[in-house]
Write a protein that holds these residues in place. Structure first.
Motif, PDB file in Angstrom:
ATOM      1  N   UNK A  16     138.868  53.957 120.394  1.00 36.38           N
ATOM      2  CA  UNK A  16     137.957  53.080 121.112  1.00 36.38           C
ATOM      3  C   UNK A  16     136.496  53.413 120.869  1.00 36.38           C
ATOM      4  N   UNK A  17     135.617  52.691 121.566  1.00 33.83           N
ATOM      5  CA  UNK A  17     134.175  52.846 121.392  1.00 33.83           C
ATOM      6  C   UNK A  17     133.476  52.978 122.742  1.00 33.83           C
ATOM      7  N   UNK A  18     132.335  53.628 122.701  1.00 34.86           N
ATOM      8  CA  UNK A  18     131.430  53.725 123.854  1.00 34.86           C
ATOM      9  C   UNK A  18     130.006  53.716 123.325  1.00 34.86           C
ATOM     10  N   UNK A  19     129.097  53.249 124.159  1.00 37.38           N
ATOM     11  CA  UNK A  19     127.678  53.354 123.824  1.00 37.38           C
ATOM     12  C   UNK A  19     126.955  54.076 124.949  1.00 37.38           C
ATOM     13  N   UNK A  20     126.328  55.181 124.598  1.00 37.44           N
ATOM     14  CA  UNK A  20     125.531  55.935 125.548  1.00 37.44           C
ATOM     15  C   UNK A  20     124.077  55.488 125.460  1.00 37.44           C
ATOM     16  N   UNK A  21     123.393  55.527 126.602  1.00 34.36           N
ATOM     17  CA  UNK A  21     121.980  55.167 126.661  1.00 34.36           C
ATOM     18  C   UNK A  21     121.187  56.336 127.223  1.00 34.36           C
ATOM     19  N   UNK A  22     119.952  56.432 126.794  1.00 32.66           N
ATOM     20  CA  UNK A  22     119.037  57.472 127.300  1.00 32.66           C
ATOM     21  C   UNK A  22     117.679  56.827 127.500  1.00 32.66           C
ATOM     22  N   UNK A  23     117.285  56.684 128.752  1.00 32.68           N
ATOM     23  CA  UNK A  23     115.998  56.080 129.082  1.00 32.68           C
ATOM     24  C   UNK A  23     114.964  57.164 129.344  1.00 32.68           C
ATOM     25  N   UNK A  24     113.752  56.917 128.870  1.00 38.53           N
ATOM     26  CA  UNK A  24     112.682  57.875 129.080  1.00 38.53           C
ATOM     27  C   UNK A  24     111.357  57.135 129.193  1.00 38.53           C
TER      28      UNK A  24
END
Length: 122
Positions: A16-24
């Motif tokens: 499967x797939x996942x998308x991680x996000x990082x806000x700054x």
């Protein structure tokens, strides 16, 4: 104060797939090289992927090359880690990182997010 806020982890089946996000902040996003590390249970933290300094090129660890891709959205000051074909050995806590130094961001970054858990079931 440097803030890196990750999101997007979870439980997924192998393949499967996942998308991680990082806000700054805009300052950090525009000035500091950014990337991702991970820590598997019982193991040390390891480099996953990052942007190259001064360009939009990216590079990744051999273990994830061809499966994981780092990208960024200038309008949202957000860095992403797209993870495809996930395997059980990808399980761990994933950290967004940043550092003023191009090389150091892949070795011993100064700034770390709180981490987000990724669990891949077989």
């Amino acid at each position: 104060q440097v803030q890196l806020v990750e999101s997007g982890g979870g439980l997924v089946q192998a393949g499967g797939s996942l998308r991680l996000s990082c806000a700054t902040s805009s300052d950090i996003f525009s000035k500091y090289p950014m990337g991702w590390f991970r820590q598997a249970p019982g193991k040390e933290r390891e480099f996953v992927a990052a942007f190259s300094c001064g360009s939009s090129d990216t590079y990744a660890a051999d273990s994830v090359k061809g499966r994981f891709t780092v990208s960024g959205d200038n309008a949202k000051n957000t860095v992403y880690l797209q993870m495809n074909n996930l395997q059980p050995e990808d399980t761990g806590v994933y950290y967004c990182v940043a550092d003023p130094g191009c090389r150091r961001v892949t070795i011993a970054p100064t700034y770390w997010g709180q981490g987000t858990q990724v669990t891949v079931s077989s």
